[in-house]
Write an enzyme that holds these catalytic residues in place. Structure first.
Site, PDB file in Angstrom:
ATOM      1  CG  HIS A 167       5.277  -8.262  -1.671  1.00  0.00           C
ATOM      2  ND1 HIS A 167       4.219  -7.390  -1.524  1.00  0.00           N
ATOM      3  CD2 HIS A 167       6.057  -7.715  -2.649  1.00  0.00           C
ATOM      4  CE1 HIS A 167       4.344  -6.388  -2.385  1.00  0.00           C
ATOM      5  NE2 HIS A 167       5.463  -6.539  -3.064  1.00  0.00           N
ATOM      6  CG  HIS A 182       3.466  -7.366  -7.379  1.00  0.00           C
ATOM      7  ND1 HIS A 182       4.184  -6.620  -8.295  1.00  0.00           N
ATOM      8  CD2 HIS A 182       3.848  -6.927  -6.163  1.00  0.00           C
ATOM      9  CE1 HIS A 182       4.974  -5.786  -7.640  1.00  0.00           C
ATOM     10  NE2 HIS A 182       4.784  -5.942  -6.342  1.00  0.00           N
ATOM     11  CD  GLU A 234       1.966  -3.630  -5.973  1.00  0.00           C
ATOM     12  OE1 GLU A 234       2.232  -4.196  -4.901  1.00  0.00           O
ATOM     13  OE2 GLU A 234       2.750  -2.824  -6.511  1.00  0.00           O
TER      14      GLU A 234
HETATM   15  C1  BGC Z   1       6.584  -2.618  -3.400  1.00  0.00           C
HETATM   16  C2  BGC Z   1       7.977  -2.244  -3.868  1.00  0.00           C
HETATM   17  C3  BGC Z   1       8.734  -3.512  -4.233  1.00  0.00           C
HETATM   18  C4  BGC Z   1       7.952  -4.258  -5.302  1.00  0.00           C
HETATM   19  C5  BGC Z   1       8.587  -5.550  -5.715  1.00  0.00           C
HETATM   20  C6  BGC Z   1       5.902  -3.341  -4.528  1.00  0.00           C
HETATM   21  O1  BGC Z   1       4.638  -3.743  -4.123  1.00  0.00           O
HETATM   22  O2  BGC Z   1       5.833  -1.509  -2.983  1.00  0.00           O
HETATM   23  O3  BGC Z   1       8.647  -1.513  -2.861  1.00  0.00           O
HETATM   24  O4  BGC Z   1      10.024  -3.184  -4.712  1.00  0.00           O
HETATM   25  O5  BGC Z   1       6.654  -4.509  -4.841  1.00  0.00           O
HETATM   26  O6  BGC Z   1       8.771  -6.398  -4.660  1.00  0.00           O
END
Ligand code: BGC
Length: 352
Positions: free
Chosen positions: A107, A180, A316
């Site tokens: 991210h 998210h 997402e």
């Molecule tokens: C990811 C996960 C992660 C989560 C929180 C998701 O988009 O694919 O692996 O734990 O975000 O950061």
């Protein structure tokens, strides 16, 4: 549109919260911190207003150590999900990113735009729309180019929340934004989402490598696997199956390949029998990541609710994780001066 104080960031700067509401009483609350969706509520089948996304009561809670890595409701950018080995090559030059998930970048790093204050760019009462803007300087978080990014939330009378992204950079770079939100259609405070039903309009997914959660490059048909959501299925029905992909990720944390030809189309639907609330997710992105809150530890959220593992699911919309290293997928590169645009819509319906 209601505009109120939502607390402060780590430097004491004030964070605001905007509330959009339509004629049906459906509401969306958006914070300037991380341009995050804090609350999304509609009336359930008994007429009670249900907030169906996880979140916190004030800005400070979004910045506390325990919750930073969850990205509740946040706008994630410049790049959503993982980049292998935290390095990206653009125009022949390597750019080092923060390794904040083992050796990978997740991210965009721990101090990305998801945890920064965005500026209110346009507040449009008539259209029930709030647009937020954020500037990220050249090499901020390691990415090339001075980038201006915008995200707008528009709540329509049919209970749809349109999220539109726009970004421009003065150097070639990456642009891959997502929202998210963790949905729980029983209400954000109703616990495990295992019995909520899900349908994903995808025939294939991208398997992950053990330990790193980076796609291997394989495109695997969902048919015959626990990742087959082509017909409505309870999220929890096969989540604990002895299937290596589910073991690697501790549940669902996988990208599904959509077949939308770059135009906004229905990507997934979910439904909860108890409340009757039905979610429709539309996007023009090439993929959608289903994440079932596999790593959310027990802690307090909005109104004292206790959140934990599997208390929400994320849909997402984004490019395939690590697509910048996998040219067989659509890649998230953006040319200098060109405009990145993308749209995701979350609509809340009702089954009676
Ligand atoms: C990811 C996960 C992660 C989560 C929180 C998701 O988009 O694919 O692996 O734990 O975000 O950061």
């Amino acid at each position: 549109m209601r505009r109120e104080d939502f607390g402060t960031d780590q430097r004491g700067n004030s964070v605001e919260l905007f509330t959009l509401q339509n004629k049906n009483g459906t509401q969306a609350k958006i914070s300037t911190l991380g341009a995050a969706l804090v609350s999304f509520a509609r009336k359930d089948k008994t007429g009670v207003l249900r907030d169906v996304v996880l979140g916190y009561d004030k800005a400070e809670d979004y910045l506390s150590d325990g919750s930073r890595g969850y990205y509740f409701g946040a706008t994630v950018g410049r790049n959503a999900n993982r980049i292998a080995n935290a390095v990206i090559t653009i125009d022949g030059r390597e750019y080092a990113l923060e390794a904040n998930s083992g050796s990978n970048n997740l991210h965009s790093g721990s101090c990305g735009v998801s945890h920064r204050i965005w500026e209110a760019d346009c507040l449009d009462d008539e259209r029930n729309r709030v647009a937020l803007k954020c500037f990220s300087a050249d090499l901020e978080q390691g990415f090339p180019g001075n980038m201006t990014m915008k995200v707008s939330y528009t709540l329509t009378e049919d209970d749809a929340l349109h999220i539109e992204y726009e970004a421009v950079s003065d150097k070639d770079t990456v642009a891959n934004f997502t929202n998210h939100s963790y949905f729980n259609l029983g209400g954000h405070d109703s616990g495990d989402i295992g019995n909520q039903k899900l349908k994903i309009y995808a025939k294939a997914f991208t398997p992950l490598t053990k330990d790193t959660s980076i796609p291997t490059g394989e495109i695997r048909p969902v048919k015959g696997t626990p990742l087959d959501f082509t017909e409505f299925k309870e999220i929890g029905k096969e989540i604990a199956q002895d299937y290596e992909q589910l073991i690697y990720a501790r549940g669902y944390d996988h990208n599904f390949l959509l077949d939308n030809d770059g135009k906004t189309a229905l990507a997934a639907e979910a439904a909860c029998e108890e409340t009757g609330i039905h979610l429709y997710a539309y996007t023009d992105c090439p993929g959608v990541q289903l994440y079932t809150a596999n790593f959310v530890e027990e802690h307090k959220g909005k109104g004292g609710a206790v959140y934990g593992e599997r208390h929400g699911f994320c849909l997402e919309s984004q490019y395939v994780p690590d697509a910048c290293h996998n040219p067989q997928f659509q890649t998230p590169f953006l040319k200098a001066g060109e405009t990145y645009r993308s749209e995701t819509v979350y609509k809340l319906g009702l089954d009676r």
